[in-house]
Motif scaffolding. Sequence first.
Motif, mmCIF file in Angstrom:
data_model
loop_
_atom_site.group_PDB
_atom_site.id
_atom_site.type_symbol
_atom_site.label_atom_id
_atom_site.label_comp_id
_atom_site.label_asym_id
_atom_site.label_seq_id
_atom_site.Cartn_x
_atom_site.Cartn_y
_atom_site.Cartn_z
ATOM 1 N N PRO A 1 43.746 34.983 33.584
ATOM 2 C CA PRO A 1 43.036 34.578 34.793
ATOM 3 C C PRO A 1 41.606 34.159 34.468
ATOM 4 O O PRO A 1 40.954 34.746 33.600
ATOM 5 C CB PRO A 1 43.053 35.847 35.651
ATOM 6 N N SER B 1 37.510 33.545 39.604
ATOM 7 C CA SER B 1 37.726 34.719 40.433
ATOM 8 C C SER B 1 36.409 35.233 40.991
ATOM 9 O O SER B 1 36.362 35.813 42.058
ATOM 10 C CB SER B 1 38.385 35.833 39.620
ATOM 11 N N THR C 1 35.115 40.428 41.111
ATOM 12 C CA THR C 1 36.268 40.994 41.805
ATOM 13 C C THR C 1 36.108 42.489 42.029
ATOM 14 O O THR C 1 37.090 43.216 42.114
ATOM 15 C CB THR C 1 37.568 40.719 41.022
ATOM 16 N N CYS D 1 38.178 44.333 44.392
ATOM 17 C CA CYS D 1 39.610 44.366 44.149
ATOM 18 C C CYS D 1 40.000 45.564 43.306
ATOM 19 O O CYS D 1 39.210 46.092 42.535
ATOM 20 C CB CYS D 1 40.049 43.088 43.451
ATOM 21 N N CYS E 1 44.242 43.063 40.954
ATOM 22 C CA CYS E 1 43.967 42.043 41.973
ATOM 23 C C CYS E 1 44.377 40.653 41.499
ATOM 24 O O CYS E 1 44.872 39.842 42.260
ATOM 25 C CB CYS E 1 42.486 42.072 42.320
ATOM 26 N N VAL E 2 44.159 40.371 40.223
ATOM 27 C CA VAL E 2 44.609 39.095 39.677
ATOM 28 C C VAL E 2 45.195 39.337 38.290
ATOM 29 O O VAL E 2 44.717 40.179 37.538
ATOM 30 C CB VAL E 2 43.474 38.053 39.627
ATOM 31 N N GLU F 1 48.891 32.029 38.434
ATOM 32 C CA GLU F 1 48.259 33.334 38.605
ATOM 33 C C GLU F 1 48.947 34.077 39.727
ATOM 34 O O GLU F 1 49.338 33.476 40.726
ATOM 35 C CB GLU F 1 46.793 33.163 39.027
ATOM 36 N N ARG G 1 47.946 36.605 42.535
ATOM 37 C CA ARG G 1 46.753 37.162 43.158
ATOM 38 C C ARG G 1 47.151 38.134 44.264
ATOM 39 O O ARG G 1 47.962 37.805 45.122
ATOM 40 C CB ARG G 1 45.894 36.042 43.764
ATOM 41 N N TYR H 1 40.580 33.594 48.558
ATOM 42 C CA TYR H 1 41.016 33.780 47.169
ATOM 43 C C TYR H 1 42.528 33.961 47.093
ATOM 44 O O TYR H 1 43.188 33.432 46.205
ATOM 45 C CB TYR H 1 40.302 35.008 46.588
ATOM 46 N N VAL H 2 43.112 34.692 48.040
ATOM 47 C CA VAL H 2 44.567 34.879 48.102
ATOM 48 C C VAL H 2 45.112 34.031 49.258
ATOM 49 O O VAL H 2 45.650 34.548 50.222
ATOM 50 C CB VAL H 2 44.925 36.381 48.234
#
Lengths: 344, 344
Positions: free
Chosen positions: A86, A91, A94, A97, A101-102, B2, B4, B230-231
């Motif tokens: 990622p 991103s 994060t 998160c 999260c990723v 990715e 997410r 982001y998601v």
Amino acid sequence: MELRNDPLLGRSVIVAPGRAARPHAFAPQSIADADPDCPFCPGSEHTTPGELLAFREVGSLPNSPGWRVRVVPNKYPAIARNDVVPNDEISGDTSICEPDCVQPAYGAHEVIIESQRHVEGLTGLSDDEAAEVFIAYQQRLQAAKADDRLRYATIFKNVGPSAGASLAHTHSQLMAMSSVPRSAQAELDRARDYFDRNGRCAFCDLIERERKAGVRIVEETDELLVLCPYVSRLPLEMCLLPRKHSAQFEQISAESLAHLAHVLRSALTRLEAVLGRVAYNYIIVTSPFDTLSTGHYHWRIEVLPRLTTMAGFEWGSGCYINPVPPEEAAAMLRRRQLAASFRR
Amino acid sequence: MELRNDPLLGRSVIVAPGRAARPHAFAPQSIADADPDCPFCPGSEHTTPGELLAFREVGSLPNSPGWRVRVVPNKYPAIARNDVVPNDEISGDTSICEPDCVQPAYGAHEVIIESQRHVEGLTGLSDDEAAEVFIAYQQRLQAAKADDRLRYATIFKNVGPSAGASLAHTHSQLMAMSSVPRSAQAELDRARDYFDRNGRCAFCDLIERERKAGVRIVEETDELLVLCPYVSRLPLEMCLLPRKHSAQFEQISAESLAHLAHVLRSALTRLEAVLGRVAYNYIIVTSPFDTLSTGHYHWRIEVLPRLTTMAGFEWGSGCYINPVPPEEAAAMLRRRQLAASFRR
């Protein structure tokens, strides 16, 4: 109108029969006609990626005609066995998160071509042909399970453009991933919680309760139960469950697979008897591969006719509006005909 | 690709740019042409239920022409202020369920007709006209809040048949319910949990993080932020948030409402500049009425272009496949044009 909540599956539905009177509220959407340049028909094997599995006539060669069921990687995969780190720059920070999260979307996306014939669904196949499709499902799930990096997989079928199908020729898809999606994990957690509190599988309890109530049962055999869920999100939604506790679809016997193919075909034949040609999805929901204890979960197949459109309310609230009470849906599916109140 | 995960909103998305190359994967769906018998055009007031609110020319009569914005009960309501006692015989033994497993669906379902003109969305209105629509939104939310039995409401707009609209004439809907749907409650619980752990609103933190990252911002004013989440579940999905903490949409000032109408119109104009006429939904997500402390939640508007179809995988896993990374979506929306890689 009733508001029905499903604490296990985390679903809310407003059962609103009056909505069926709304223009176009209950209109089966026709599905596409045959594509003359179908890449899944025999002779076009070179247009797909190379086959991962095929059940073939003796003497026929890979990636050539002579197959009955053929599994290939999806040409336009949503997920693949590539590592992509990622991009932290994209991103951003994060810190809100959780650690997962990723992550790279490592996985497999395969297409199960179910027949050489350009038919549109399981109902276009014989019982024997459908049974072979289910053997292919199971073998590909087992192959995914053998990859230690894969944890979650599902097999699903899209029939008709409004159900997300881009090709009419009967096929299903396997998606396998290295982690369990959020909402699937939330369902597993709730099932585990029920098991911890009650010492029993929530789905086994559901089956007992539904068999006693009777009104939502579509079909029942010694092994399987087909019902319209109490909290059905969609008109004529069905759920197929093994009556005996079983958490992992990929472990059921060859005999049970053949019986399952027969019962699912029968359920879909009922659906088409009621609605005619209709767009639908079905999905095999089974335990993640790394589930060690399996007392709390139960595999199932969900059948989702696509008669309604998800609108802003459903997207915003997560609550569905279903114009057909599942008790009426089950009665129509048992009788194999549309109730007079829904005829136009 | 990715994967997410959004821990707050409970969403998982595979960002799979390669999928955009798939035939029909990124095809704006055209929306319906004008209906000559439109029940929302002036002169047809008698075809709808009687009006609940109207902004009218001086001297014009209720349920007759002369209005600018008109709110009526939905003729085919999904929910109503009728008490229907759930049928225990149908429900069967609900011992598996929590106490609120089934309840009468008490609520309100209203239609906000946004203009006398037969236009298709907010972009067909002027800023002043759009501002009046938002005043109507707020007044109807306040009216719902005044009913002690209502706890949850949302306002949403469906544009185009593939977004669930059955009529083209620009309109929105209000749905108010006596309980909070499961998945909406789960989001509120996660926001509360974040607040309890961190002492800050998760959405305020998100806004700060996104402004720092910059790459997903579409538009920013002193009061509002429009970004591609982001998601993002859908291509070109947008989220509009107030920059200053604010949990209840129905309490914002008249000046802020007018500014909001302007910024949302601007965001939708960007969407149409990129995609042309496109089916979409937007949804106003706000706190339940009975929320006493509001430090943990933040109202927002979600804009959902309907370019893709929910297929079996999304239904089965709750995980979405998005062929357009939100960073690219934001760049296209900022520049008001489709990136070369998506042109066909």
